[in-house]
Design a protein around this motif. Structure first.
Motif, PDB file in Angstrom:
ATOM      1  N   VAL A  26       0.641  -1.315   0.217  1.00 50.26           N
ATOM      2  CA  VAL A  26       0.003   0.338  -0.230  1.00 50.26           C
ATOM      3  C   VAL A  26       0.632   1.493   0.129  1.00 50.26           C
ATOM      4  O   VAL A  26       1.069   1.882   1.258  1.00 50.26           O
ATOM      5  CB  VAL A  26      -1.412  -0.316   0.873  1.00 50.26           C
ATOM      6  CG1 VAL A  26      -1.804   1.307   1.476  1.00 50.26           C
ATOM      7  CG2 VAL A  26      -1.517  -1.179   1.433  1.00 50.26           C
ATOM      8  N   PRO A  27       1.549   1.323  -0.833  1.00 48.93           N
ATOM      9  CA  PRO A  27       2.541   2.769  -1.345  1.00 48.93           C
ATOM     10  C   PRO A  27       1.743   3.839  -0.809  1.00 48.93           C
ATOM     11  O   PRO A  27       0.011   4.622  -1.178  1.00 48.93           O
ATOM     12  CB  PRO A  27       2.670   2.754  -2.421  1.00 48.93           C
ATOM     13  CG  PRO A  27       2.174   2.306  -3.670  1.00 48.93           C
ATOM     14  CD  PRO A  27       0.923   0.845  -2.062  1.00 48.93           C
ATOM     15  N   GLY A  28       2.430   4.975  -0.465  1.00 44.77           N
ATOM     16  CA  GLY A  28       2.071   6.203   0.193  1.00 44.77           C
ATOM     17  C   GLY A  28       2.317   7.198  -0.155  1.00 44.77           C
ATOM     18  O   GLY A  28       2.132   8.392  -0.056  1.00 44.77           O
ATOM     19  N   HIS A  29       3.007   7.075  -1.531  1.00 45.08           N
ATOM     20  CA  HIS A  29       4.018   7.777  -2.088  1.00 45.08           C
ATOM     21  C   HIS A  29       4.179   7.376  -3.571  1.00 45.08           C
ATOM     22  O   HIS A  29       4.631   6.116  -3.984  1.00 45.08           O
ATOM     23  CB  HIS A  29       5.177   8.672  -1.380  1.00 45.08           C
ATOM     24  CG  HIS A  29       5.568   9.624  -2.226  1.00 45.08           C
ATOM     25  ND1 HIS A  29       6.169   9.469  -3.674  1.00 45.08           N
ATOM     26  CD2 HIS A  29       5.155  11.319  -2.013  1.00 45.08           C
ATOM     27  CE1 HIS A  29       6.770  10.624  -4.043  1.00 45.08           C
ATOM     28  NE2 HIS A  29       6.257  11.293  -3.409  1.00 45.08           N
ATOM     29  N   ARG A  30       3.941   8.418  -4.740  1.00 53.31           N
ATOM     30  CA  ARG A  30       4.492   8.078  -6.047  1.00 53.31           C
ATOM     31  C   ARG A  30       5.692   6.810  -6.270  1.00 53.31           C
ATOM     32  O   ARG A  30       6.353   6.042  -7.257  1.00 53.31           O
ATOM     33  CB  ARG A  30       3.964   8.719  -7.208  1.00 53.31           C
ATOM     34  CG  ARG A  30       5.434   9.652  -7.435  1.00 53.31           C
ATOM     35  CD  ARG A  30       4.360  10.824  -8.097  1.00 53.31           C
ATOM     36  NE  ARG A  30       3.245  11.482  -7.403  1.00 53.31           N
ATOM     37  CZ  ARG A  30       2.418  12.219  -7.411  1.00 53.31           C
ATOM     38  NH1 ARG A  30       3.012  13.079  -8.766  1.00 53.31           N
ATOM     39  NH2 ARG A  30       1.418  13.275  -7.185  1.00 53.31           N
ATOM     40  N   ASP A  31       6.558   7.175  -5.441  1.00 56.36           N
ATOM     41  CA  ASP A  31       7.811   7.143  -5.376  1.00 56.36           C
ATOM     42  C   ASP A  31       8.060   6.446  -4.574  1.00 56.36           C
ATOM     43  O   ASP A  31       9.408   4.895  -4.875  1.00 56.36           O
ATOM     44  CB  ASP A  31       9.090   7.754  -5.735  1.00 56.36           C
ATOM     45  CG  ASP A  31       9.315   9.599  -6.037  1.00 56.36           C
ATOM     46  OD1 ASP A  31       8.448   9.071  -7.382  1.00 56.36           O
ATOM     47  OD2 ASP A  31       9.495  10.355  -5.421  1.00 56.36           O
ATOM     48  N   GLU A  32       7.708   5.471  -3.960  1.00 56.84           N
ATOM     49  CA  GLU A  32       7.467   4.063  -3.675  1.00 56.84           C
ATOM     50  C   GLU A  32       7.391   2.765  -4.452  1.00 56.84           C
ATOM     51  O   GLU A  32       7.566   2.230  -4.459  1.00 56.84           O
ATOM     52  CB  GLU A  32       6.914   4.302  -2.194  1.00 56.84           C
ATOM     53  CG  GLU A  32       6.927   4.475  -1.368  1.00 56.84           C
ATOM     54  CD  GLU A  32       6.307   5.159   0.285  1.00 56.84           C
ATOM     55  OE1 GLU A  32       5.608   4.166  -0.216  1.00 56.84           O
ATOM     56  OE2 GLU A  32       6.012   6.452   1.271  1.00 56.84           O
ATOM     57  N   VAL A  33       6.432   3.390  -5.662  1.00 58.29           N
ATOM     58  CA  VAL A  33       5.552   2.028  -6.448  1.00 58.29           C
ATOM     59  C   VAL A  33       6.621   1.793  -7.198  1.00 58.29           C
ATOM     60  O   VAL A  33       6.829   0.170  -7.787  1.00 58.29           O
ATOM     61  CB  VAL A  33       4.889   2.622  -7.594  1.00 58.29           C
ATOM     62  CG1 VAL A  33       3.677   2.146  -7.903  1.00 58.29           C
ATOM     63  CG2 VAL A  33       3.982   3.390  -6.737  1.00 58.29           C
ATOM     64  N   PRO A  34       7.843   2.126  -8.112  1.00 53.23           N
ATOM     65  CA  PRO A  34       8.559   1.584  -9.084  1.00 53.23           C
ATOM     66  C   PRO A  34       9.182   0.274  -8.280  1.00 53.23           C
ATOM     67  O   PRO A  34       9.116  -0.725  -8.983  1.00 53.23           O
ATOM     68  CB  PRO A  34       9.202   3.297  -9.527  1.00 53.23           C
ATOM     69  CG  PRO A  34       8.493   3.706  -9.822  1.00 53.23           C
ATOM     70  CD  PRO A  34       7.688   3.203  -8.568  1.00 53.23           C
ATOM     71  N   PRO A  35       9.877   0.319  -6.991  1.00 51.11           N
ATOM     72  CA  PRO A  35      10.682  -0.806  -6.919  1.00 51.11           C
ATOM     73  C   PRO A  35       9.633  -2.099  -5.972  1.00 51.11           C
ATOM     74  O   PRO A  35      10.355  -3.060  -6.137  1.00 51.11           O
ATOM     75  CB  PRO A  35      11.020   0.053  -5.350  1.00 51.11           C
ATOM     76  CG  PRO A  35      10.824   1.434  -5.460  1.00 51.11           C
ATOM     77  CD  PRO A  35      10.181   2.046  -6.537  1.00 51.11           C
ATOM     78  N   MET A  36       8.278  -1.427  -5.609  1.00 49.64           N
ATOM     79  CA  MET A  36       7.441  -2.380  -5.273  1.00 49.64           C
ATOM     80  C   MET A  36       7.661  -3.430  -6.795  1.00 49.64           C
ATOM     81  O   MET A  36       7.238  -5.030  -7.122  1.00 49.64           O
ATOM     82  CB  MET A  36       6.538  -1.933  -4.919  1.00 49.64           C
ATOM     83  CG  MET A  36       6.451  -1.182  -3.491  1.00 49.64           C
ATOM     84  SD  MET A  36       5.035  -0.782  -3.209  1.00 49.64           S
ATOM     85  CE  MET A  36       5.099  -0.206  -1.147  1.00 49.64           C
ATOM     86  N   LEU A  37       7.066  -2.716  -7.902  1.00 49.34           N
ATOM     87  CA  LEU A  37       6.516  -3.238  -9.008  1.00 49.34           C
ATOM     88  C   LEU A  37       8.050  -4.347  -9.481  1.00 49.34           C
ATOM     89  O   LEU A  37       8.138  -5.145  -9.975  1.00 49.34           O
ATOM     90  CB  LEU A  37       6.413  -2.571 -10.396  1.00 49.34           C
ATOM     91  CG  LEU A  37       4.597  -1.857  -9.694  1.00 49.34           C
ATOM     92  CD1 LEU A  37       4.496  -0.093 -10.732  1.00 49.34           C
ATOM     93  CD2 LEU A  37       3.466  -2.761  -9.615  1.00 49.34           C
TER      94      LEU A  37
END
Length: 305
Positions: free
Chosen positions: A131-142
């Protein structure tokens, strides 16, 4: 967050011949160039969410790494049986990426709302939930999810914190409270702990301003960071999640088994908000805005407002 997901997944399709994408019409327009470039691995099956999951499960069984995407109620609620059977029962992996969160699309009505999505996945085994709290947390997750074959759910939202915490996979202390929460007449012990999940961090920080509490953050509530919670928890624990209230009550209780504590679980209420409005209106109705959180947390911890 949605655009970051599109950009990252498009790059993965170009870079990694194992990455696949299955859509059910949602976001098909922005993924059209990628679908044209990779017709053997990128598909739009139309408004057939169950088929989307079934195709994803089949692709996974051939060795591909499928990313499946739609609004949360279409991806999780509507296709739950296929997720249970075509992924879970077959022990096939996929990366489910949703938009809409609990009520981002409030103006579209209840058909586009899914406060119970994480609770639904809790009925199944083997899911990692981001559950990312900011857009910049999304790419590493993906990108991390693309490198293995487990079952992953990434819950994107319009609401986001002012800054990213890319190391939020485990409980990360944001503000440190003193022993006993600074309250007079107390004994030396750990003070209250407030855990904020994903985009709830900024509202929690504002709501607890002036309270002597420890605020910790996670963007990966499943699996729950049991070790981190036991290390931080005092006799009072508050969990604030952007989905159905109480969703994490069971893993928190299990993590703190044998540790005397009181717990308060804040999130989206069970009562449907039938007025449309926008996500901020719904957050306020559910007590998830700063004022509502301050009232609930303050009353639980014995702070006078």
């Amino acid at each position: 967050m949605r655009q970051t997901f599109v950009d990252t997944t498009t790059a993965l399709l170009d870079e990694d011949p194992r990455t696949a994408l299955v859509l059910a019409d949602i976001s098909a327009d922005v993924f059209a160039p990628a679908i044209r470039r990779h017709p053997e691995r990128a598909f739009n099956v139309g408004i057939r969410e169950g088929l989307m999951v079934g195709v994803g499960g089949g692709l996974a069984l051939t060795g591909l790494r499928p990313f499946l995407h739609s609004y949360a109620p279409f991806l999780l609620d509507r296709a739950y049986e296929q997720i249970k059977l075509d992924l879970g029962h077959q022990d096939a992996g996929a990366v489910l990426v949703s938009i809409g969160a609990s009520y981002d699309a409030a103006a579209e009505g209840y058909t586009h709302q899914s406060p119970g999505d994480v609770a639904l996945l809790d009925t199944l085994e083997g899911w990692t939930v981001h559950v990312p709290g900011h857009r910049d947390e999304v790419p590493p997750m993906l990108r991390a999810a693309a490198r293995h074959d487990d079952r992953v759910y990434v819950r994107l939202s319009v609401q986001e914190n002012a800054r990213a915490h890319p190391d939020g996979g485990r409980l990360r202390v944001i503000t440190q409270g003193g022993p006993d929460g600074g309250r007079p007449g107390g004994h030396a012990r750990r003070g209250p702990l407030v855990v904020a999940v994903g985009p709830m961090l900024d509202p929690v920080l504002e709501a607890t301003r002036g309270m002597d509490v420890t605020v910790a953050y996670t963007n990966t509530p499943r699996p729950w960071d049991t070790e981190g919670l036991r290390a931080l928890a005092g006799s009072e624990v508050v969990v604030v999640e952007p989905y159905l209230a109480g969703t994490s009550a069971r893993p928190v209780a299990e993590a703190l088994g044998g540790v005397p504590h009181r717990a308060l679980h804040l999130g989206v209420g069970h009562a449907e908000v039938r007025r449309y409005g926008n996500w901020r209106d719904h957050a306020r109705e559910h007590g998830l805005d700063e004022a509502g959180l301050r009232r609930s947390i303050g009353a639980f911890l014995g702070y006078a407002d």
